[in-house]
Design a protein around this motif. Sequence first.
Motif, mmCIF file in Angstrom:
data_model
loop_
_atom_site.group_PDB
_atom_site.id
_atom_site.type_symbol
_atom_site.label_atom_id
_atom_site.label_comp_id
_atom_site.label_asym_id
_atom_site.label_seq_id
_atom_site.Cartn_x
_atom_site.Cartn_y
_atom_site.Cartn_z
ATOM 1 N N MET A 1 0.812 -1.186 0.174
ATOM 2 C CA MET A 1 0.002 0.206 -0.162
ATOM 3 C C MET A 1 1.002 1.317 0.175
ATOM 4 N N PHE A 2 0.435 2.375 -0.564
ATOM 5 C CA PHE A 2 1.237 3.581 -0.868
ATOM 6 C C PHE A 2 0.695 4.321 0.219
ATOM 7 N N ILE A 3 1.675 5.452 0.459
ATOM 8 C CA ILE A 3 1.382 6.442 1.459
ATOM 9 C C ILE A 3 0.918 7.584 0.939
ATOM 10 N N ALA A 4 -0.213 8.306 1.302
ATOM 11 C CA ALA A 4 -0.873 9.616 0.873
ATOM 12 C C ALA A 4 -0.453 10.689 1.738
ATOM 13 N N THR A 5 0.253 11.690 1.017
ATOM 14 C CA THR A 5 0.934 12.734 1.979
ATOM 15 C C THR A 5 0.452 14.104 1.124
ATOM 16 N N LEU A 6 -0.027 15.026 2.028
ATOM 17 C CA LEU A 6 -0.769 16.530 1.535
ATOM 18 C C LEU A 6 0.298 17.103 0.890
ATOM 19 N N LYS A 7 0.233 17.850 -0.268
ATOM 20 C CA LYS A 7 0.850 18.567 -1.149
ATOM 21 C C LYS A 7 0.626 20.016 -0.913
ATOM 22 N N GLY A 8 -0.953 20.255 -0.550
ATOM 23 C CA GLY A 8 -1.289 21.466 -0.279
ATOM 24 C C GLY A 8 -2.688 21.410 -0.603
ATOM 25 N N ILE A 9 -3.302 22.709 0.307
ATOM 26 C CA ILE A 9 -4.741 22.860 0.292
ATOM 27 C C ILE A 9 -4.698 24.337 -0.467
ATOM 28 N N PHE A 10 -5.247 24.293 -1.621
ATOM 29 C CA PHE A 10 -5.442 25.720 -2.480
ATOM 30 C C PHE A 10 -6.934 26.043 -2.773
ATOM 31 N N THR A 11 -7.273 27.155 -2.952
ATOM 32 C CA THR A 11 -8.566 27.665 -3.783
ATOM 33 C C THR A 11 -8.056 27.535 -5.067
ATOM 34 N N LEU A 12 -9.113 27.618 -5.799
ATOM 35 C CA LEU A 12 -8.913 27.402 -7.374
ATOM 36 C C LEU A 12 -8.076 28.424 -8.024
ATOM 37 N N LYS A 13 -8.272 29.688 -7.531
ATOM 38 C CA LYS A 13 -7.782 30.955 -8.037
ATOM 39 C C LYS A 13 -6.381 30.735 -7.735
ATOM 40 N N ASP A 14 -5.901 30.158 -6.398
ATOM 41 C CA ASP A 14 -4.390 29.937 -6.045
ATOM 42 C C ASP A 14 -3.618 28.710 -6.486
ATOM 43 N N ASN A 77 -1.349 9.409 5.680
ATOM 44 C CA ASN A 77 -0.483 9.625 6.656
ATOM 45 C C ASN A 77 -1.112 10.288 8.024
ATOM 46 N N HIS A 78 -0.545 10.411 9.181
ATOM 47 C CA HIS A 78 -1.395 11.064 10.159
ATOM 48 C C HIS A 78 -1.273 12.551 10.264
ATOM 49 N N THR A 79 -0.280 13.100 9.786
ATOM 50 C CA THR A 79 -0.101 14.492 9.494
ATOM 51 C C THR A 79 -1.382 14.922 8.642
ATOM 52 N N THR A 80 -1.246 14.379 7.615
ATOM 53 C CA THR A 80 -2.034 14.883 6.457
ATOM 54 C C THR A 80 -3.651 14.713 6.860
ATOM 55 N N LEU A 81 -3.852 13.668 7.626
ATOM 56 C CA LEU A 81 -5.346 13.176 8.231
ATOM 57 C C LEU A 81 -5.699 14.525 9.029
ATOM 58 N N LYS A 82 -4.691 14.891 9.944
ATOM 59 C CA LYS A 82 -5.030 15.974 11.093
ATOM 60 C C LYS A 82 -5.289 17.545 10.508
ATOM 61 N N ILE A 83 -4.612 17.673 9.257
ATOM 62 C CA ILE A 83 -4.668 18.916 8.606
ATOM 63 C C ILE A 83 -5.940 18.782 8.024
ATOM 64 N N LEU A 84 -6.335 17.881 7.289
ATOM 65 C CA LEU A 84 -7.496 17.691 6.552
ATOM 66 C C LEU A 84 -8.716 17.865 7.505
ATOM 67 N N GLU A 85 -8.772 17.266 8.528
ATOM 68 C CA GLU A 85 -9.596 17.394 9.679
ATOM 69 C C GLU A 85 -10.042 18.826 9.929
ATOM 70 N N GLY A 86 -8.881 19.736 9.868
ATOM 71 C CA GLY A 86 -9.133 21.167 10.458
ATOM 72 C C GLY A 86 -9.860 21.764 9.307
#
Length: 88
Positions: A1-14, A77-86
């Motif tokens: 299984m591969f690990i999924a890591t957040l690259k960023g959260i953006f608005t469409l304009k950014d 991954n755990h860090t990504t999960l916590k960021i997305l929860e927010g």
Amino acid sequence: MFIATLKGIFTLKDLPEEFRPFVDYKAGLEKKELSEDDEIAIISIKGTQSNHVLFLDSYSSVDEIRRELEEAGAKINHTTLKILEGHL
């Protein structure tokens, strides 16, 4: 299984141009109309050259995101999960 890591959260304009094809593709699959202020998470799937797109207004919990990524063969991954929860 591969690990999924957040690259960023953006608005469409950014959104960086490098991610635009991924966003356009997923929006087309989901027949989703995007607005400039929609929050979009870009997830990198480690060990591949894939990016997974999440339109955050489409989810009511991180469990939905976790299931979607598991179906794609990735574990978030755990860090990504916590960021997305927010952001949900």
